[in-house]
Design a protein around this motif. Structure first.
Motif, short mmCIF file in Angstrom:
data_model
loop_
_atom_site.label_atom_id
_atom_site.label_comp_id
_atom_site.label_asym_id
_atom_site.label_seq_id
_atom_site.Cartn_x
_atom_site.Cartn_y
_atom_site.Cartn_z
N GLU A 110 0.87 -1.09 0.06
CA GLU A 110 0.13 -0.01 0.24
C GLU A 110 0.88 1.21 0.18
OE1 GLU A 110 -3.77 -2.22 2.30
OE2 GLU A 110 -3.02 -0.09 2.92
N ILE A 111 0.45 2.18 -0.95
CA ILE A 111 1.18 3.49 -1.09
C ILE A 111 0.21 4.56 -0.68
CG2 ILE A 111 2.66 4.96 -2.48
CD1 ILE A 111 3.97 2.20 -2.23
N TYR A 112 0.93 5.26 0.24
CA TYR A 112 0.00 6.43 0.61
C TYR A 112 0.68 7.98 0.28
CZ TYR A 112 -1.09 2.49 3.89
OH TYR A 112 -1.27 1.27 4.29
N PHE A 113 -0.08 8.70 0.02
CA PHE A 113 0.28 9.98 -0.57
C PHE A 113 -0.25 10.86 0.52
CE2 PHE A 113 0.52 7.63 -4.52
CZ PHE A 113 2.02 8.02 -4.83
N TYR A 114 0.52 11.97 0.96
CA TYR A 114 -0.10 12.78 1.90
C TYR A 114 0.36 14.19 1.81
CZ TYR A 114 3.96 10.63 4.07
OH TYR A 114 5.26 10.03 4.24
N ARG A 115 0.49 15.29 2.14
CA ARG A 115 1.13 16.59 1.98
C ARG A 115 2.50 16.50 2.36
NH1 ARG A 115 2.35 20.99 4.98
NH2 ARG A 115 1.48 20.08 7.11
N GLY A 116 3.37 16.98 1.35
CA GLY A 116 4.96 16.92 1.58
C GLY A 116 5.40 15.49 1.69
N GLY A 117 4.64 14.51 1.31
CA GLY A 117 5.64 13.21 1.17
C GLY A 117 4.69 12.11 0.68
N TYR A 118 5.35 10.71 0.92
CA TYR A 118 4.53 9.69 0.45
C TYR A 118 5.15 8.33 1.38
CZ TYR A 118 8.29 8.91 -2.85
OH TYR A 118 9.33 9.02 -3.73
N GLY A 119 4.35 7.30 1.58
CA GLY A 119 5.09 6.15 2.32
C GLY A 119 4.34 4.87 1.79
N GLY A 120 5.19 3.59 1.98
CA GLY A 120 4.62 2.61 1.56
C GLY A 120 4.43 1.33 2.71
N LEU A 121 3.84 0.50 2.70
CA LEU A 121 3.51 -0.61 3.78
C LEU A 121 3.37 -1.95 2.90
CD1 LEU A 121 2.93 -0.97 6.86
CD2 LEU A 121 0.53 -1.28 5.90
N SER A 122 4.57 -2.84 3.12
CA SER A 122 4.71 -3.90 2.51
C SER A 122 4.67 -5.15 3.44
CB SER A 122 5.54 -3.74 1.52
OG SER A 122 5.44 -5.00 0.56
N PRO A 123 4.28 -6.31 3.21
CA PRO A 123 4.58 -7.31 4.14
C PRO A 123 5.83 -7.87 3.76
CG PRO A 123 3.02 -8.08 2.09
CD PRO A 123 3.22 -6.66 2.12
N VAL A 124 6.46 -8.31 4.87
CA VAL A 124 7.70 -9.00 4.78
C VAL A 124 7.62 -10.44 5.54
CG1 VAL A 124 9.18 -7.00 4.44
CG2 VAL A 124 8.72 -7.70 6.70
N GLU A 125 8.66 -11.12 5.90
CA GLU A 125 8.88 -12.30 6.36
C GLU A 125 8.46 -12.51 7.89
OE1 GLU A 125 13.19 -11.05 6.48
OE2 GLU A 125 11.55 -10.76 5.11
N GLY A 126 7.98 -13.16 8.62
CA GLY A 126 7.87 -13.21 10.11
C GLY A 126 6.56 -12.71 10.21
N GLY A 127 5.72 -12.32 9.46
CA GLY A 127 4.28 -11.72 9.60
C GLY A 127 4.28 -10.17 10.12
N LEU A 128 5.47 -9.61 9.68
CA LEU A 128 5.76 -8.26 9.96
C LEU A 128 5.44 -7.57 8.68
CD1 LEU A 128 9.18 -8.46 11.91
CD2 LEU A 128 6.78 -8.21 13.07
N SER A 129 5.18 -6.20 9.07
CA SER A 129 4.96 -5.35 7.79
C SER A 129 6.07 -4.45 7.79
CB SER A 129 3.83 -4.52 7.84
OG SER A 129 2.60 -5.42 7.87
N ASN A 130 6.74 -3.78 6.70
CA ASN A 130 7.88 -2.67 6.65
C ASN A 130 7.27 -1.55 6.20
OD1 ASN A 130 10.77 -1.90 6.25
ND2 ASN A 130 9.84 -1.64 4.25
N LEU A 131 7.13 -0.63 6.86
CA LEU A 131 6.84 0.82 6.73
C LEU A 131 8.02 1.66 6.35
CD1 LEU A 131 4.19 2.65 6.40
CD2 LEU A 131 5.06 3.28 9.04
N CYS A 132 8.04 2.35 5.13
CA CYS A 132 9.23 3.28 4.70
C CYS A 132 8.23 4.42 4.22
CB CYS A 132 9.98 2.48 3.75
SG CYS A 132 11.45 3.38 3.23
N PHE A 133 8.80 5.50 4.71
CA PHE A 133 7.89 6.76 4.09
C PHE A 133 8.83 8.05 4.04
CE2 PHE A 133 7.51 6.86 8.99
CZ PHE A 133 7.56 8.05 9.20
N ILE A 134 8.52 9.00 3.64
CA ILE A 134 9.14 10.32 3.42
C ILE A 134 8.50 11.46 3.72
CG2 ILE A 134 10.11 11.55 1.66
CD1 ILE A 134 10.86 9.13 -0.03
N ALA A 135 9.13 12.23 4.20
CA ALA A 135 8.36 13.72 5.01
C ALA A 135 9.40 14.64 4.74
CB ALA A 135 8.05 13.56 6.28
N ARG A 136 8.84 15.95 4.67
CA ARG A 136 9.56 17.10 4.48
C ARG A 136 10.43 17.34 5.72
NH1 ARG A 136 5.03 21.46 2.65
NH2 ARG A 136 4.29 20.92 4.35
#
Length: 403
Positions: free
Chosen positions: A208-234
């Motif tokens: 899932e890719i989220y757009f918001y004021r001044g940036g965007y971020g992505g949430l993606s499943p990885v191993e071990g039942g976890l999710s990876n959140l990586c996002f950019i902000a001003r």
């Protein structure tokens, strides 16, 4: 004396090292950390990367590493309106069914480095870059610093900068040679954060890719039942919140309606990683005589395209192919570095320039005022053919007519 020294053990450096070693070159790969190690990354491995893994000899290992299948990427405007891109569109032509893979950089990088050792690459972990060996304006190798405090010099015909966005070797050459450009820095306008999360409520098998004021971020499943959140902000928004990644997530990223829903119960499973971002786009792939650049050191493509890993593997293979043609002639003293530089620059431009220009346009759209992003979402949502064409163009080629 090595034929090629590569500084940086990520996917671009490992890809180049494996291909070169299998072609018979004497290769040294230096990495400042000991693997496995966490890395700030979206950890989205698009289907095209699987073909690269096959050529590198790590495909089965990557499939057995416990990563999560990612069947689609859904882009969410600030209102929460979503537009989906199936992963099979990224993998090639008609009938492609391959899914993307969500796998931590710690695990992926470890397996690539192991494969490099098996292929005959001399790998030095915990060896940080200490400086360039210069002969006039020609790079002839590097100085490396080790955990015991000692330094050693290593000579090579060609050196490869695979140090990522930091572009450590290119910048050092800019300073040591007295030339500008590569050695200069600008004030970072953006900051990126990443963490593995527990309790995120993203859709199954979806990035899932989220757009918001001044940036965007992505949430993606990885191993071990976890999710990876990586996002950019001003950077200004980050400073206002005391550089607290969790607070930036709650007060900036979660202004996106979909992110507010999926992340409301999420909590970090480990530490946050953060890094300042100076710029996106292309740098010089041949920063100096005797020096090539691969991966993010040559071009940093926008993470929301999901093609950063692909470009890393591609550029490593591209550099290895150009070197594979040049080295036999260089061993006989029959071809100067300038011939390699021309070949690599030309092929790099042919492979990447068009997609980098497109991604620059998409970035401006992503950072546009809210009404424009909503209109763009509606437009893309109305045409699967248009979405497919844009998705393929971020990989360097649009879908053929009728596909």
């Amino acid at each position: 004396m090595y034929e090629v020294i590569i500084v940086g053990g990520g996917p671009a450096g490992a890809s180049a090292a494996i291909h070169l070693a299998r072609a018979g070159a004497r290769v040294l790969l230096a990495e400042q950390r000991r693997f496995p190690r966490a890395k700030l990354c979206g950890e989205f491995i698009s289907p095209e990367c699987l073909a690269h893994f096959g050529r590198l000899g790590v495909l089965e290992g990557m499939r057995d590493a416990g990563g999560a299948e990612v069947a689609e990427t859904v882009f969410y405007a600030r209102s929460g309106r979503g537009v989906a891109v199936p992963s099979k569109w990224l993998g090639g032509g008609r009938g492609t069914t391959a899914a993307a893979l969500g796998l931590s950089r710690a695990e992926m990088d470890r397996r690539l480095l192991m494969r490099a050792k098996e292929a005959g690459v001399e790998v030095l972990e915990e060896s940080s870059f200490g400086g360039l060996l210069l002969e006039g304006s020609r790079v002839r190798g590097v100085r490396l610093k080790f955990a015991d405090g000692k330094e050693r010099e290593f000579s090579s015909r060609v050196t490869i900068d695979a140090t990522g966005r930091q572009r450590v070797l290119a910048r050092r050459f800019g300073r040591e040679s007295g030339r500008g450009g590569a050695g200069e820095r600008t004030r970072p306008a953006l900051v990126a954060f990443k963490a593995h999360l527990e309790g995120a409520r993203g859709a199954a098998q979806a990035c899932e890719i989220y757009f918001y004021r001044g940036g965007y971020g992505g949430l993606s499943p990885v191993e071990g039942g976890l999710s990876n959140l990586c996002f950019i902000a001003r950077a200004a928004d980050v400073r206002e919140r005391g550089s607290d990644a969790g607070r930036v997530m709650r007060e900036v990223l979660m202004r996106n309606a979909r992110a507010a829903e999926t992340l409301k119960e999420a909590r970090p499973a480990g530490e946050w990683l953060g890094v300042a971002l100076e710029s996106f786009g292309r740098h010089e792939p041949v920063p100096a005589e005797g020096l090539l650049a691969v991966g993010d050191a040559a071009a940093f493509i926008d993470p929301f395209t999901g093609s950063g890993m692909l470009m890393a593997l591609e550029s490593g293979e591209l550099a290895a192919a150009a070197l594979g043609e040049w080295l036999p002639r260089a061993r006989r003293g029959g071809e100067e570095f300038a011939a390699l530089a021309r070949r690599y620059r030309a092929r790099y431009g042919e492979r990447f320039d068009a997609r980098l220009r497109l991604c620059g346009l998409l970035r401006r759209a992503a950072f546009a005022p809210r009404p424009l992003t909503e209109i763009a979402t509606l437009l893309l949502g109305s045409s699967a053919r248009l979405r497919r064409g844009v998705a393929r163009a971020t990989r360097g080629s649009a879908f053929p007519a009728g596909a």
